[in-house]
Design a protein around this motif. Structure first.
Motif, PDB file in Angstrom:
ATOM      1  N   ALA A   1      36.589  29.061  37.612  1.00  0.00           N
ATOM      2  CA  ALA A   1      37.404  29.911  36.738  1.00  0.00           C
ATOM      3  C   ALA A   1      38.832  29.396  36.820  1.00  0.00           C
ATOM      4  O   ALA A   1      39.365  29.194  37.913  1.00  0.00           O
ATOM      5  CB  ALA A   1      37.336  31.359  37.197  1.00  0.00           C
TER       6      ALA A   1
ATOM      7  N   ALA B   1      41.999  34.581  35.115  1.00  0.00           N
ATOM      8  CA  ALA B   1      41.239  35.826  35.145  1.00  0.00           C
ATOM      9  C   ALA B   1      40.540  36.123  33.824  1.00  0.00           C
ATOM     10  O   ALA B   1      39.590  36.913  33.785  1.00  0.00           O
ATOM     11  CB  ALA B   1      42.160  36.986  35.505  1.00  0.00           C
ATOM     12  N   THR B   2      40.992  35.499  32.756  1.00  0.00           N
ATOM     13  CA  THR B   2      40.456  35.815  31.430  1.00  0.00           C
ATOM     14  C   THR B   2      39.676  34.671  30.801  1.00  0.00           C
ATOM     15  O   THR B   2      39.060  34.859  29.748  1.00  0.00           O
ATOM     16  CB  THR B   2      41.601  36.204  30.479  1.00  0.00           C
ATOM     17  OG1 THR B   2      42.569  35.151  30.436  1.00  0.00           O
ATOM     18  CG2 THR B   2      42.286  37.487  30.957  1.00  0.00           C
TER      19      THR B   2
ATOM     20  N   ILE C   1      31.998  37.881  40.136  1.00  0.00           N
ATOM     21  CA  ILE C   1      32.597  38.320  38.878  1.00  0.00           C
ATOM     22  C   ILE C   1      33.911  39.044  39.148  1.00  0.00           C
ATOM     23  O   ILE C   1      34.933  38.777  38.496  1.00  0.00           O
ATOM     24  CB  ILE C   1      31.616  39.214  38.103  1.00  0.00           C
ATOM     25  CG1 ILE C   1      30.313  38.462  37.844  1.00  0.00           C
ATOM     26  CG2 ILE C   1      32.241  39.684  36.786  1.00  0.00           C
ATOM     27  CD1 ILE C   1      29.212  39.315  37.217  1.00  0.00           C
ATOM     28  N   HIS C   2      33.895  39.971  40.119  1.00  0.00           N
ATOM     29  CA  HIS C   2      35.136  40.659  40.487  1.00  0.00           C
ATOM     30  C   HIS C   2      36.228  39.648  40.834  1.00  0.00           C
ATOM     31  O   HIS C   2      37.387  39.777  40.415  1.00  0.00           O
ATOM     32  CB  HIS C   2      34.905  41.560  41.696  1.00  0.00           C
ATOM     33  CG  HIS C   2      34.146  42.817  41.407  1.00  0.00           C
ATOM     34  ND1 HIS C   2      34.511  43.713  40.422  1.00  0.00           N
ATOM     35  CD2 HIS C   2      33.046  43.348  41.996  1.00  0.00           C
ATOM     36  CE1 HIS C   2      33.669  44.737  40.413  1.00  0.00           C
ATOM     37  NE2 HIS C   2      32.771  44.534  41.348  1.00  0.00           N
TER      38      HIS C   2
ATOM     39  N   ARG D   1      37.514  37.341  37.901  1.00  0.00           N
ATOM     40  CA  ARG D   1      38.317  38.103  36.935  1.00  0.00           C
ATOM     41  C   ARG D   1      39.469  38.845  37.607  1.00  0.00           C
ATOM     42  O   ARG D   1      40.119  39.679  36.993  1.00  0.00           O
ATOM     43  CB  ARG D   1      37.404  39.062  36.166  1.00  0.00           C
ATOM     44  CG  ARG D   1      36.336  38.294  35.383  1.00  0.00           C
ATOM     45  CD  ARG D   1      35.419  39.155  34.559  1.00  0.00           C
ATOM     46  NE  ARG D   1      34.492  38.313  33.807  1.00  0.00           N
ATOM     47  CZ  ARG D   1      33.569  38.759  32.953  1.00  0.00           C
ATOM     48  NH1 ARG D   1      33.479  40.066  32.737  1.00  0.00           N
ATOM     49  NH2 ARG D   1      32.775  37.929  32.318  1.00  0.00           N
ATOM     50  N   ASN D   2      39.698  38.544  38.872  1.00  0.00           N
ATOM     51  CA  ASN D   2      40.826  39.095  39.641  1.00  0.00           C
ATOM     52  C   ASN D   2      40.839  40.620  39.635  1.00  0.00           C
ATOM     53  O   ASN D   2      41.900  41.249  39.639  1.00  0.00           O
ATOM     54  CB  ASN D   2      42.158  38.556  39.099  1.00  0.00           C
ATOM     55  CG  ASN D   2      43.274  38.673  40.135  1.00  0.00           C
ATOM     56  OD1 ASN D   2      43.033  38.682  41.331  1.00  0.00           O
ATOM     57  ND2 ASN D   2      44.513  38.762  39.663  1.00  0.00           N
ATOM     58  N   GLU D   3      39.673  41.222  39.680  1.00  0.00           N
ATOM     59  CA  GLU D   3      39.590  42.681  39.634  1.00  0.00           C
ATOM     60  C   GLU D   3      39.943  43.317  40.975  1.00  0.00           C
ATOM     61  O   GLU D   3      40.195  44.527  41.036  1.00  0.00           O
ATOM     62  CB  GLU D   3      38.187  43.091  39.185  1.00  0.00           C
ATOM     63  CG  GLU D   3      37.925  42.752  37.726  1.00  0.00           C
ATOM     64  CD  GLU D   3      36.498  42.989  37.286  1.00  0.00           C
ATOM     65  OE1 GLU D   3      36.233  42.889  36.074  1.00  0.00           O
ATOM     66  OE2 GLU D   3      35.644  43.255  38.152  1.00  0.00           O
TER      67      GLU D   3
ATOM     68  N   TYR E   1      43.832  30.473  41.459  1.00  0.00           N
ATOM     69  CA  TYR E   1      43.095  29.612  40.534  1.00  0.00           C
ATOM     70  C   TYR E   1      43.567  28.170  40.656  1.00  0.00           C
ATOM     71  O   TYR E   1      44.703  27.922  41.020  1.00  0.00           O
ATOM     72  CB  TYR E   1      43.293  30.115  39.097  1.00  0.00           C
ATOM     73  CG  TYR E   1      42.766  31.520  38.895  1.00  0.00           C
ATOM     74  CD1 TYR E   1      41.415  31.760  38.690  1.00  0.00           C
ATOM     75  CD2 TYR E   1      43.637  32.616  38.941  1.00  0.00           C
ATOM     76  CE1 TYR E   1      40.935  33.065  38.523  1.00  0.00           C
ATOM     77  CE2 TYR E   1      43.159  33.914  38.773  1.00  0.00           C
ATOM     78  CZ  TYR E   1      41.809  34.127  38.562  1.00  0.00           C
ATOM     79  OH  TYR E   1      41.327  35.408  38.402  1.00  0.00           O
TER      80      TYR E   1
ATOM     81  N   ASN F   1      28.330  31.743  32.520  1.00  0.00           N
ATOM     82  CA  ASN F   1      29.092  32.780  31.807  1.00  0.00           C
ATOM     83  C   ASN F   1      28.162  33.794  31.138  1.00  0.00           C
ATOM     84  O   ASN F   1      28.440  34.999  31.147  1.00  0.00           O
ATOM     85  CB  ASN F   1      30.013  32.128  30.768  1.00  0.00           C
ATOM     86  CG  ASN F   1      31.113  31.320  31.428  1.00  0.00           C
ATOM     87  OD1 ASN F   1      31.921  31.843  32.180  1.00  0.00           O
ATOM     88  ND2 ASN F   1      31.128  30.011  31.166  1.00  0.00           N
TER      89      ASN F   1
ATOM     90  N   TYR G   1      26.986  36.114  33.846  1.00  0.00           N
ATOM     91  CA  TYR G   1      27.970  37.141  34.207  1.00  0.00           C
ATOM     92  C   TYR G   1      27.851  38.343  33.283  1.00  0.00           C
ATOM     93  O   TYR G   1      27.862  39.503  33.729  1.00  0.00           O
ATOM     94  CB  TYR G   1      29.382  36.563  34.125  1.00  0.00           C
ATOM     95  CG  TYR G   1      29.850  35.832  35.366  1.00  0.00           C
ATOM     96  CD1 TYR G   1      28.963  35.299  36.278  1.00  0.00           C
ATOM     97  CD2 TYR G   1      31.208  35.673  35.629  1.00  0.00           C
ATOM     98  CE1 TYR G   1      29.395  34.632  37.412  1.00  0.00           C
ATOM     99  CE2 TYR G   1      31.666  35.009  36.762  1.00  0.00           C
ATOM    100  CZ  TYR G   1      30.755  34.486  37.650  1.00  0.00           C
ATOM    101  OH  TYR G   1      31.200  33.835  38.764  1.00  0.00           O
ATOM    102  N   GLU G   2      27.755  38.088  31.994  1.00  0.00           N
ATOM    103  CA  GLU G   2      27.660  39.201  31.043  1.00  0.00           C
ATOM    104  C   GLU G   2      26.355  39.965  31.227  1.00  0.00           C
ATOM    105  O   GLU G   2      26.316  41.193  31.111  1.00  0.00           O
ATOM    106  CB  GLU G   2      27.775  38.674  29.607  1.00  0.00           C
ATOM    107  CG  GLU G   2      29.119  38.035  29.287  1.00  0.00           C
ATOM    108  CD  GLU G   2      30.296  38.934  29.630  1.00  0.00           C
ATOM    109  OE1 GLU G   2      30.231  40.150  29.318  1.00  0.00           O
ATOM    110  OE2 GLU G   2      31.270  38.439  30.222  1.00  0.00           O
TER     111      GLU G   2
END
Length: 347
Positions: free
Chosen positions: A9, A12-13, A45-46, A49-51, A57, A324, A327-328
Motif C-alpha cells: 500500500a 491509506a487511500t 486492511i486496518h 488504510r491507517n484505520e 508507507y 484488493n 479486501y473488499e
C-alpha cells in the motif's frame, strides 16, 4: 541486501500494487525464508488504510506467513535449510523484560516488533508477508508440523493463535460452554479449536446463513443474534464468550449471556471505542477481557495441537493481483473463511 518482489500500500487511500523491497542481509542468528503462502487478516486492511493510525508507507502487510527455510546464519540452531516454517504477528521483542522471560513476548514491556509497520532494531521499518522472502531472527520462527499443509497452516499464525490463546487461558474444555461471536476468519478457527478441546460450542452470528458451515466446523448449536429471542433463551448460559468481530456490538446484551464468573473476551479489534454498563459485570461477577495473540512457545503449542487434531483453516487461495478484491470481499463477509495469497504469483 536482497531485493524481493512484494505487494504494498502506498497510501491509506490507494489500492495495493506490485513493488520491490530490500530485505536485510541475514545475520548469524537469522533465517531467510522463501514465502509460499500468506493469509489475509482483517488487521492487514486496518493497517493498510491507517484505520488505527501511525501507518508508515509504503506498507507491505502480511503476518500469516508459511514457507521454506532457504538459508540460515552461522549460529542458528533451531532451523535448517528445507524446514517448513511460519512467521506470525511479531518478529522480535526485547527478550529481557519479565513478560518476555515468561514466554509472553506479545506482551513485551518494551513493545514487541510487529512483522510489518514497526521499527526493527536495525532502525528500518518492518515489511510483511505479501512478499517472496523474509528474514527473521530464529527465535521468532515457528516449525510447521508435517501434518499441516502450508496453505491451510498460514492463517494459523494469526487467526489460529489469536483464538487458541483465550480458549486455553480461560479453560475451554470438557464441561465448559463456549460461545463464539462471528463465524469469519477468526471465528471459524475458534469453533474448530474449542470443539477439539472438548467444549460445548455455540456460534452466535447475525443470521443463520452460515449455520450449516458452523455445525460442520464443530459447533453444537447456532443462533442468530438478530433474533431478540436468542438473548432471552441463552441468558446466563456460557462460561466463556470469544468475540471475534471487528465491529461494535452491544456488550451489555452479550454479557447477559454469561453464567456466574463467566468471561467475555474480545479478540476482534474494532476501530471505534466500546462501552458497557458496569452492572452488566458486577451482578454475577462477570468479566470483560481482551486477548492479543500468544507468545512464541504457545504459538508452537497451537501448531502442534492443530497438527494432532488435523485442524487447518478453511481457505480460498488467490493470486497476488486479487488482493484488493479480497479486501473488499473480507469487508463484505464474502469469504469462507480465509484468503491466502499464493506467493508464487509474485515472482
Amino acid at each position: 541486501m536482497p531485493t524481493v518482489n512484494a505487494y504494498a500500500a502506498s497510501s491509506a487511500t490507494s489500492p495495493l500494487g506490485p513493488t520491490t523491497l530490500e530485505r536485510r542481509e541475514p545475520g548469524p542468528r537469522d533465517v531467510l525464508i522463501e514465502i509460499k503462502f500468506c493469509g489475509i487478516c482483517h488487521s492487514d486492511i486496518h493497517s493498510a488504510r491507517n484505520e488505527w493510525g501511525s501507518a508508515t508507507y509504503p506498507l507491505v502487510p502480511g503476518h500469516e506467513i508459511a514457507g521454506i527455510v532457504t538459508r540460515v546464519g552461522s549460529e542458528v540452531t533451531r532451523h535448517a535449510v528445507g524446514d517448513r516454517v511460519g512467521v506470525g504477528c511479531m518478529v522480535d521483542a526485547c527478550r529481557e523484560c519479565a513478560n518476555c522471560r515468561k514466554g509472553e513476548e506479545q506482551h513485551c514491556l518494551n513493545g514487541f516488533t510487529g512483522t510489518y509497520g514497526a521499527v526493527g532494531k536495525d532502525g528500518r521499518t518492518t515489511q510483511g508477508g505479501y512478499s517472496t522472502h523474509i528474514v527473521v531472527a530464529e527465535d521468532f520462527v515457528l516449525k510447521i508440523p508435517a501434518g499441516l499443509a502450508l496453505d491451510a497452516a498460514a492463517p494459523l499464525l494469526c487467526a489460529g493463535i489469536t483464538t487458541y490463546a483465550p480458549l486455553r487461558h480461560w479453560g475451554a474444555g470438557p464441561g465448559r460452554k463456549v460461545a463464539v461471536v462471528g463465524l469469519g476468519g477468526l471465528g471459524h478457527m475458534a469453533v474448530k479449536i474449542a470443539h477439539a478441546m472438548g467444549a460445548e460450542v455455540t456460534v452466535l452470528s447475525q443470521s443463520l446463513r452460515k449455520k450449516e458451515d458452523g455445525l460442520r466446523l464443530g459447533a453444537d448449536h447456532y443462533y442468530a443474534t438478530k433474533d431478540p429471542e436468542t438473548f432471552k433463551k441463552l441468558a446466563g448460559t456460557f462460561d466463556l464468550i470469544v468475540n471475534t468481530v471487528s465491529a461494535k456490538i452491544d456488550l451489555d446484551a452479550y454479557l447477559s449471556l454469561l453464567a456466574l464468573d463467566g468471561a467475555l473476551v474480545n479478540v476482534g479489534a474494532p476501530a471505534e471505542p466500546l462501552s458497557l454498563q458496569v452492572f452488566s459485570l458486577i451482578m454475577t461477577r462477570r468479566s470483560f477481557a481482551g486477548s492479543l495473540i500468544g507468545g512464541i512457545r504457545q504459538t508452537q503449542e497451537m501448531l502442534d495441537f492443530c497438527a494432532r487434531h488435523r485442524l487447518g483453516a478453511d481457505i480460498e487461495v488467490i493470486p497476488a493481483d486479487k488482493i484488493n478484491d479480497a479486501y473488499e470481499r473480507v469487508l463484505a463477509s464474502d469469504v469462507r473463511y480465509r484468503f491466502v495469497i499464493d506467493i508464487a504469483t509474485l515472482k
